[in-house]
Design a protein around this motif. Structure first.
Motif: not given
Ligand SMILES: Nc1nc2c(ncn2[C@@H]2O[C@H](COP(=O)(O)OP(=O)(O)OP(=O)(O)O)[C@@H](O)[C@H]2O)c(=O)[nH]1
Ligand SMILES: [Mg+2]
Length: 449
Positions: A134-153
């Motif tokens: 659930a927290e990853a959903v929010n973190e994915l929406i707020n990801a600001q860079g490609m690496t952060g996005r991949a980590m949240a995913l």
């Protein structure tokens, strides 16, 4: 939870409140499809449509029957949707007036506006996801860079949950051994049972590794503050524009061009960067305004994660030694196209030709990641304070258990420490939780998620 009544049917705009081609309004709640059918015009009867079906239909007001919009309605039944309860998504035209009319229709049906994070809370309560997902959903929406996005995913896909569950299973096994020894006398057990110290060591190490990935996660999610500083006319604004790939800051051959600092976001090596262009340092200034600009430059430098200190290679008179010796500093000799100077430790750059720019970018990522250990997007990384706190609690409790065993303390003390670690891990994934924790987590989500 007091704030949330999960018996209500809730609705919210899931897309941004802005004019767009399509907007999506999300609805969720037991029996909501039946109620929604009162607002569907023509001969379409959505009550008999299967789950996951998309229906092109007309939305009408249940009060006076007027035509609200032509929509595509997606239905989810029997726990198929995000929330795990009957749910629907209306894709309507994305004009603000249309969206407002669709939302008003939802209110006419007696549905309630969702609170922040309420859809995700329901997904959690219906067992569709654990807290880390659930927290990853929010973190994915707020990801600001490609690496952060991949980590949240990766976390959204359950990598963190599975890792924690594996470690937890080990801790449960350790607890089992302790409990057997507590429940039975030595005579009954024999001499076979000893404390599984090796397993405990492994659990402490594995949890510590995840906890320590926090700094990496923070860097890739929150980013770093990079300040361009140096004498006036060195080319700071030119470099600022090169980073942003747009003509954002005024560039001129005149000294003292930039007065007020300018900030913008960009990414360097997958790291979100808040970049600041500042007023050039000069020993004398031509106006009170420039002086104030220089004062602000100094205070930005103080709060920077990285200072890019830039000097004109054809005008190297005015260098500030105190900044150059700062460990956060990357020194740059600009305008190498005009004069080719080599100086130890300096990155040679020409903003005009682009020569040296990729080296500068590598130096920035190296500096930001050198102390972190992991900076690889395939690594399992956390970025969340709550998760870090729970992991720290679990690690210290297991360390306390280890110390208790080593000191020959009674096994019930060891058992209490292990129990505390299990509770911390249970809180991390949401097996053990309180209204307060849920409020804090889901309250920080956006409405509609
Ligand atoms: N030849 C050459 N000229 C450059 C280079 N970088 C910047 N310039 C020129 O240098 C002048 C000053 O550039 P700016 O980017 O405005 O410099 P600045 O450091 O922001 O200056 P202030 O805002 O006054 O502190 C402009 O005329 C730029 O076109 C470079 O790499 N090579
Ligand atoms: Mg400037």
């Amino acid at each position: 939870m007091n704030r949330y009544n999960i018996e209500d049917t809730i609705y919210a705009l899931a897309t941004a409140w802005a004019k767009s081609a399509i907007a999506v309004v999300r609805i969720s709640g037991k029996g909501c499809i039946g109620t929604l059918s009162k607002a569907i015009g023509g001969k379409v009867d959505i009550r008999n449509k299967p789950s996951n079906s998309a229906i092109y239909c007309r939305l009408i007001s249940p009060v006076d029957g007027h035509h609200v919009d032509d929509i595509v309605l997606t239905l989810y039944r029997d726990g198929h949707g995000y929330t795990g309860e009957d749910a629907a998504e209306i894709s309507c035209h994305g004009g603000l007036q249309v969206v407002q009319a669709v939302l008003a229709t939802m209110a006419e049906l007696g549905f309630r506006q969702a609170l922040p994070g309420e859809f995700s809370l329901r997904a959690f309560l219906h067992g569709k996801m654990d807290l880390t997902r659930a927290e990853a959903v929010n973190e994915l929406i707020n990801a600001q860079g490609m690496t952060g996005r991949a980590m949240a995913l990766k976390r959204l896909n359950g990598d963190l949950f599975r890792r924690i569950s594996d470690i937890k299973a080990t801790v449960v096994r350790i607890m089992g051994t302790v409990e057997v020894q507590l429940d039975y006398s030595e005579d009954e057990i024999g001499e076979d049972l000893t404390f599984p110290m090796e397993e405990l060591e492994k659990a402490i190490e594995a949890l510590g590794t995840i906890r320590d990935s926090y700094n990496t996660g923070r860097l890739y999610s929150q980013g770093a503050k990079v300040v361009l500083a140096g004498p006036s006319n060195a080319g700071k604004s030119s470099l600022f524009n090169l980073f942003l790939k747009e003509d954002r800051s005024i560039v001129s051959a005149q000294k003292g061009t930039t007065r007020d600092y300018i900030e913008a976001m960009c990414t360097v090596g997958g790291i979100p960067i808040r970049l600041y262009d500042t007023a050039g340092f000069r020993s004398f200034s031509e106006s009170e305004i420039e002086e104030e600009g220089i004062r602000r430059s100094h205070s930005l430098v103080e709060g920077a994660d990285i200072i890019i200190y830039m000097v004109d290679s054809s005008d190297m008179g005015a260098m500030d030694g105190s900044v150059l010796s700062d460990p956060r500093c990357i020194a740059v000799l600009n305008k190498s196209d005009l004069k080719d100077v080599d100086m130890d430790g300096f990155v040679k750059l020409s903003v005009v030709t682009g020569a040296g720019f990729s080296e500068l970018c590598s130096r920035i990522t190296e500096k930001l990641t050198s102390d972190l250990g992991v900076s690889d997007e395939s690594a399992l990384v956390i970025e969340n304070d709550r998760q870090k706190e729970n992991l720290s609690r679990a690690v210290s409790s297991l360390q306390a258990a280890r110390l208790a065993v080593e000191s020959g303390l009674p096994l019930d003390i060891v058992s209490m420490d292990i129990q505390e670690a299990l509770e911390a891990l249970g809180e991390l994934t949401g097996e053990v939780t309180t209204d307060d924790i849920l409020d804090r987590i889901f309250g920080s989500f956006c409405v509609g998620k």
